[in-house]
Design a protein around this motif. Structure first.
Motif, short mmCIF file in Angstrom:
data_model
loop_
_atom_site.label_atom_id
_atom_site.label_comp_id
_atom_site.label_asym_id
_atom_site.label_seq_id
_atom_site.Cartn_x
_atom_site.Cartn_y
_atom_site.Cartn_z
N ASN A 76 -28.69 -0.24 0.49
CA ASN A 76 -27.24 -0.11 0.39
C ASN A 76 -26.79 -0.90 -0.85
O ASN A 76 -26.65 -2.12 -0.80
N TYR A 77 -26.56 -0.17 -1.93
CA TYR A 77 -26.26 -0.81 -3.21
C TYR A 77 -25.04 -1.72 -3.13
O TYR A 77 -25.03 -2.83 -3.69
N GLY A 78 -24.02 -1.29 -2.42
CA GLY A 78 -22.83 -2.14 -2.28
C GLY A 78 -23.15 -3.47 -1.63
O GLY A 78 -22.69 -4.52 -2.08
N ARG A 79 -23.93 -3.44 -0.57
CA ARG A 79 -24.31 -4.70 0.09
C ARG A 79 -25.09 -5.60 -0.86
O ARG A 79 -24.86 -6.82 -0.92
N ILE A 80 -25.99 -5.01 -1.64
CA ILE A 80 -26.81 -5.81 -2.55
C ILE A 80 -25.95 -6.55 -3.57
O ILE A 80 -26.11 -7.75 -3.78
N VAL A 81 -25.01 -5.85 -4.20
CA VAL A 81 -24.20 -6.52 -5.22
C VAL A 81 -23.22 -7.51 -4.60
O VAL A 81 -22.92 -8.55 -5.19
N ARG A 82 -22.73 -7.23 -3.39
CA ARG A 82 -21.83 -8.19 -2.75
C ARG A 82 -22.52 -9.48 -2.40
O ARG A 82 -21.91 -10.55 -2.40
N GLU A 83 -23.80 -9.40 -2.11
CA GLU A 83 -24.52 -10.63 -1.78
C GLU A 83 -24.74 -11.51 -3.00
O GLU A 83 -24.94 -12.71 -2.87
N GLY A 84 -24.67 -10.93 -4.18
CA GLY A 84 -24.88 -11.73 -5.38
C GLY A 84 -26.16 -12.52 -5.26
O GLY A 84 -27.21 -11.99 -4.90
N ASP A 85 -26.12 -13.79 -5.54
CA ASP A 85 -27.27 -14.67 -5.32
C ASP A 85 -27.18 -15.24 -3.91
O ASP A 85 -27.26 -16.45 -3.67
N LEU A 86 -26.97 -14.33 -2.97
CA LEU A 86 -26.93 -14.61 -1.53
C LEU A 86 -25.68 -15.35 -1.10
O LEU A 86 -25.61 -15.85 0.02
N THR A 87 -24.65 -15.41 -1.96
CA THR A 87 -23.39 -16.04 -1.55
C THR A 87 -22.22 -15.19 -2.01
O THR A 87 -22.22 -14.67 -3.13
N PRO A 88 -21.18 -15.05 -1.17
CA PRO A 88 -19.99 -14.29 -1.58
C PRO A 88 -19.34 -14.86 -2.82
O PRO A 88 -18.78 -14.12 -3.63
N ASP A 89 -19.37 -16.20 -2.99
CA ASP A 89 -18.72 -16.80 -4.14
C ASP A 89 -19.35 -16.33 -5.44
O ASP A 89 -18.66 -16.12 -6.44
N ASN A 90 -20.66 -16.17 -5.46
CA ASN A 90 -21.32 -15.68 -6.67
C ASN A 90 -20.93 -14.24 -6.97
O ASN A 90 -20.82 -13.85 -8.13
N ALA A 91 -20.72 -13.44 -5.91
CA ALA A 91 -20.24 -12.08 -6.12
C ALA A 91 -18.87 -12.09 -6.77
O ALA A 91 -18.59 -11.30 -7.69
N LEU A 92 -17.99 -12.98 -6.32
CA LEU A 92 -16.65 -13.08 -6.91
C LEU A 92 -16.73 -13.53 -8.37
O LEU A 92 -15.96 -13.06 -9.21
N LYS A 93 -17.63 -14.43 -8.66
CA LYS A 93 -17.80 -14.87 -10.05
C LYS A 93 -18.25 -13.71 -10.93
O LYS A 93 -17.82 -13.59 -12.08
N THR A 94 -19.10 -12.85 -10.39
CA THR A 94 -19.54 -11.68 -11.16
C THR A 94 -18.36 -10.75 -11.44
O THR A 94 -18.21 -10.23 -12.55
N LEU A 95 -17.50 -10.56 -10.44
CA LEU A 95 -16.32 -9.71 -10.65
C LEU A 95 -15.38 -10.31 -11.70
O LEU A 95 -14.79 -9.58 -12.50
N GLU A 96 -15.25 -11.62 -11.69
CA GLU A 96 -14.43 -12.27 -12.72
C GLU A 96 -15.05 -12.02 -14.11
O GLU A 96 -14.34 -11.74 -15.08
N ALA A 97 -16.36 -12.12 -14.19
CA ALA A 97 -17.04 -11.89 -15.47
C ALA A 97 -16.89 -10.45 -15.93
O ALA A 97 -16.74 -10.17 -17.13
N ILE A 98 -16.93 -9.51 -14.97
CA ILE A 98 -16.73 -8.11 -15.33
C ILE A 98 -15.32 -7.90 -15.89
O ILE A 98 -15.14 -7.20 -16.90
N GLY A 99 -14.33 -8.50 -15.26
CA GLY A 99 -12.97 -8.40 -15.76
C GLY A 99 -12.83 -8.95 -17.17
O GLY A 99 -12.19 -8.34 -18.04
N ALA A 100 -13.46 -10.10 -17.42
CA ALA A 100 -13.40 -10.70 -18.74
C ALA A 100 -14.09 -9.80 -19.78
O ALA A 100 -13.61 -9.67 -20.91
#
Length: 311
Positions: free
Chosen positions: A140-164
């Motif tokens: 499940n690709y969505g689950r994989i990217v949401r886990e980030g480095d196994l923490t939700p906070d890292n997933a949010l950091k990735t989304l911030e980086a994508i926005g930037a």
């Protein structure tokens, strides 16, 4: 018989490999199976060369194709991994198959490997022309990217980086293309202290002669990651996934991609009244890409499944 074919998805061409069974007779009708490659992969790897080839040898027409923006297929921006477009590609593959006079349009199935398995399941829910679904180490690709480095906070950091990065590109900066597999050798893995079985075997499969192919250049457009964070491959499976379903997972050491738990999650969620799950004992995620001892066990389940439901 193997033919290179093209068909439309939106305004561009997808490129596929159509395999026709031995003693093919164009005046007959055959069941057909769409074979979907993993994320970062291409039609010349596991989906076509292993599973598509074996299914054709068992009497099915198979179609393995490169996803939009990947491999030999068209679409822009190149190297994107957009779940909605990946799912649309399946509908377009069905559109193509039903134009072939030798395909029985009431006997079309789908088989997906890894992320292609998640996409195949998602497509089948709303593409009712697909009559049977099989997955090999579906992820499940969505689950994989949401886990980030196994923490939700890292997933949010990735989304911030994508926005930037989108802001930078909107202001004229170059697009950012990153590797799916960030390491190129076992030496680099060792230096980074990486021991996870899925990550180490991804390097062995994609970055060595074992699985390397020109259509799988290990490139991902970074900003294309964003839609996956709010996407669930199995969303609504408990309501509208009703086709016969067969799931294959590896029972060896579990790795970061989580295909073992995704397989059981899908099995538990699917509304399908005819559903089965098979564990290939001792097999890792990547064993089920190309290792004969593992793939032969998977095919020993998948081939009878398709013969039962596409006969």
């Amino acid at each position: 018989m193997i033919k290179s074919v093209t068909f439309k998805s939106n305004t561009w061409n997808l490129v596929g490999t159509l395999r026709l069974p031995e003693n093919f007779d164009e005046n007959k009708k055959y069941p057909a199976i769409i074979c979907a490659h993993p994320i970062s992969s291409c039609k010349e790897q596991t989906s076509g060369q292993i599973y598509g080839k074996a299914l054709t040898q068992s009497g099915f027409i198979t179609l393995a194709f490169d996803a939009s923006t990947q491999g030999e297929s068209g679409g822009e921006p190149k190297y994107s991994e957009d779940p909605s477009q990946r799912v649309e590609d399946f509908r377009c593959a069905v559109d193509y198959l039903v134009t072939l006079p030798f395909v029985d349009d009431e006997k079309i199935g789908v088989l997906g490997v890894c992320g292609g398995g998640g996409y195949a399941v998602n497509a089948a829910m709303t593409e009712r022309r697909i009559k049977a679904v099989a997955t090999i180490v579906a992820a499940n690709y969505g689950r994989i990217v949401r886990e980030g480095d196994l923490t939700p906070d890292n997933a949010l950091k990735t989304l911030e980086a994508i926005g930037a990065q989108r802001t930078a590109e909107a202001r004229g900066n170059a697009s950012l293309v990153v590797p799916y597999v960030p390491f190129s050798s076992q030496t680099e893995l060792d230096a980074a202290g990486i021991t996870d079985v899925d990550l180490t075997e991804a390097v062995d499969y994609y970055r060595t002669s074992r699985g390397e192919q020109p259509g799988s250049p290990n490139k991902l457009r970074f900003t294309s990651l964003a839609p996956a964070f709010s996407w669930d491959a199995f969303a609504m499976a408990e309501l509208i996934l009703t086709q016969p379903l067969h799931i294959v997972v590896g029972g060896g050491k579990a790795g970061a991609f989580g295909s073992y738990r995704d397989g059981f999650d899908l099995f538990n969620r699917a509304r399908s009244s005819q559903k089965t799950i098979h564990v290939v004992e001792g097999a890792t995620h990547y064993d089920l890409y190309d290792q004969p001892q593992a793939t032969e066990q998977a095919l020993a389940q998948v081939i009878p499944f398709f013969k039962q439901f596409l006969s």
